[in-house]
Design a protein around this motif. Structure first.
Motif: not given
Length: 203
Positions: A97-101, A75-87, A178-189
């Motif tokens: 990673h956040a989405a996977f968790v 999942r991580v490799d696929t996501a990074m493959a489309g990026a144009t800069t290191p950051l 919190s018992g709310e797994p969705g908060r990982i994805r929401e707070g990641a950005p």
């Protein structure tokens, strides 16, 4: 056409189903408390039938950790493959990673649990290997960013990697509390934006 009985799944399919059952159970309870009886019950099998595919519980955990490693890094490799800069690649990895968790909230519980075990099990070694391979990917990006000027030249690469993983772990702990797994994805950005300001070049 009628579906075949769950009792007669091919061996590879049964092993995959067992791994998915353990990941699901780990989202519901302490992974250390998951018994082979509970796994067999979730699958609608006897323990004897389960042990035809895995000799013991440690073998099941090893298969689970191998599944986690393969799926997460893919999942991580696929996501990074489309990026144009290191950051951008680091951000893509962070969000993936956040989405996977978020989708598999039992996974961090199992990873933490394996690392805390005193025995040097095959599953624990797989977790260490996963973390090492992950850090290698991130280290290359940090070094590339420093060379290109998007990451501050005086940033310590080891500290940058620890900050990346630590920021993710913070999101995971908050979601567990919190018992709310969705908060990982929401707070990641927002979490990555703060991390990025800490390592990014000010030039």
């Amino acid at each position: 056409m009628a579906m075949p009985s769950a009792k007669y799944l091919p061996a590879e399919a049964r092993r995959a189903e067992t791994v998915e059952a353990v990941v699901a159970l780990a989202a519901e309870q302490n992974p250390g408390d998951i018994t082979t009886a509970a796994i067999a019950s979730r699958l609608g099998l006897t323990q004897g039938a389960l042990f035809r595919h895995f000799p013991n519980k440690d073998a099941i955990l090893e298969a689970v950790m191998a599944w986690v490693s393969d799926r997460l890094l893919s999942r991580v490799d696929t996501a990074m493959a489309g990026a144009t800069t290191p950051l951008a690649a680091m951000e893509a990895a962070f969000l993936a990673h956040a989405a996977f968790v978020s989708e598999h909230p039992g996974v961090p519980r199992m990873l933490f649990g394996e690392l805390q075990r005193s025995e040097d099990t095959a599953a624990k070694r797989l977790v260490r290997t996963l973390l090492g391979r992950y850090r290698e990917r991130l280290a290359r990006l940090v070094e590339q960013g420093k060379r290109e000027g998007s990451i501050a030249a005086d940033v310590d690469t080891g500290v940058a990697l620890s900050g990346f993983i630590g920021t993710l772990q913070g999101l995971v702990i908050q979601s567990l509390l919190s018992g709310e797994p969705g908060r990982i994805r929401e707070g990641a950005p927002a979490a990555f934006a703060l991390y990025r300001r800490g390592i990014g070049s000010q030039a």
